[in-house]
Design an enzyme around this catalytic site. Sequence first.
Site, PDB file in Angstrom:
ATOM      1  N   LEU A 109      57.990  50.961  31.121  1.00  0.00           N
ATOM      2  CA  LEU A 109      56.787  51.719  30.801  1.00  0.00           C
ATOM      3  C   LEU A 109      57.205  53.183  30.796  1.00  0.00           C
ATOM      4  O   LEU A 109      57.991  53.601  31.645  1.00  0.00           O
ATOM      5  CB  LEU A 109      55.697  51.498  31.862  1.00  0.00           C
ATOM      6  CG  LEU A 109      54.722  50.336  31.669  1.00  0.00           C
ATOM      7  CD1 LEU A 109      53.772  50.268  32.860  1.00  0.00           C
ATOM      8  CD2 LEU A 109      53.934  50.466  30.384  1.00  0.00           C
ATOM      9  N   ASP A 110      56.668  53.955  29.871  1.00  0.00           N
ATOM     10  CA  ASP A 110      57.109  55.349  29.819  1.00  0.00           C
ATOM     11  C   ASP A 110      56.567  56.167  30.991  1.00  0.00           C
ATOM     12  O   ASP A 110      55.716  55.716  31.762  1.00  0.00           O
ATOM     13  CB  ASP A 110      56.781  55.993  28.469  1.00  0.00           C
ATOM     14  CG  ASP A 110      55.295  56.213  28.242  1.00  0.00           C
ATOM     15  OD1 ASP A 110      54.661  56.855  29.093  1.00  0.00           O
ATOM     16  OD2 ASP A 110      54.771  55.769  27.208  1.00  0.00           O
ATOM     17  N   PHE A 111      57.048  57.373  31.119  1.00  0.00           N
ATOM     18  CA  PHE A 111      56.819  58.239  32.279  1.00  0.00           C
ATOM     19  C   PHE A 111      55.334  58.460  32.575  1.00  0.00           C
ATOM     20  O   PHE A 111      54.909  58.463  33.728  1.00  0.00           O
ATOM     21  CB  PHE A 111      57.511  59.582  32.027  1.00  0.00           C
ATOM     22  CG  PHE A 111      57.570  60.494  33.217  1.00  0.00           C
ATOM     23  CD1 PHE A 111      58.199  60.110  34.392  1.00  0.00           C
ATOM     24  CD2 PHE A 111      57.006  61.767  33.160  1.00  0.00           C
ATOM     25  CE1 PHE A 111      58.272  60.960  35.484  1.00  0.00           C
ATOM     26  CE2 PHE A 111      57.073  62.621  34.243  1.00  0.00           C
ATOM     27  CZ  PHE A 111      57.707  62.220  35.407  1.00  0.00           C
TER      28      PHE A 111
END
Length: 298
Positions: A109-111
Amino acid sequence: MEKTVRINKALADAGVCSRRRADELIAAGRVSVNGEPVASPGLQVTPGTDKLEVDGKPVQPIAQAPCYLLLNKPVRVVSTAYDPEGRTTVLDLVPAKWKARRLYPAGRLDFFSEGLVLLTDDGELTNRVVHPRHHMPRVYHVLIRGGVSDRALDVMRKGMTLAEGEKLAPVEIRVLPGQVHDLSGVSRNAEAPAGQRGTLLEMTLHQGLNRQIRRMCRDLHLTILRLVRVAQGPLRLGVMKPGEARELTPAEVAALKKSCGDVRENWRGEGKVCGSCLKNVITICSLMKIVFDLFSGS
């Protein structure tokens, strides 16, 4: 004769990392076998016989049952085992009782996204979960500033082409009804202040493109206020606090393995699929024999 496996599978089975990460370690010259640096990711090794090392440290086969954790990743946390920038990683959030396990995330999952992340030391399962051929559905709740036009929904549902030229498969989307949201993304059933109304979408993806939802919304001029993964395959986030982790139940592990199972598992006797495959093979062989007999007799 002892069974050999590819070096990346041996590292994954030992809980060191995923197969993809193993290939990166090999390319970086950080892996050795019997004291010799590994130059090819296709090298075959014999687990338990060959001496594997990563960064000079011996790799030991997993002697205990694999561990499967479900983590509710908060925002501003990277979903990798290590971050060169020193940011908090998902492994930093693992409770003390599982710290000794060599866990790694099965997918990312991105930041600035949050929600469900699977952590495990089962290398084979990780490879299946992240491999595109299994098309494991992932469900997201996406809070959009303001309204979303029917045209934008239709474009995403039919499959759009990103600005970078990548063609996307159709995305399942539904607008969650009866929900009004403030700018923090907290839902409530009252009217929102002027200019703070948002639309909550449930989006189901079957592709694994990097930052796919954010890039889709960018191209459609939609502003994302919050993005949460609420399901991955048969797994559901449920009610968990940000940063909280729990162990999967045996039923969840079984369902996860079934959802990304391969032909080898089916042929080991998992009932209907094996019987169906066998029937198809017999039918094809029968048809081939008929065709062969026709041509032989002419």
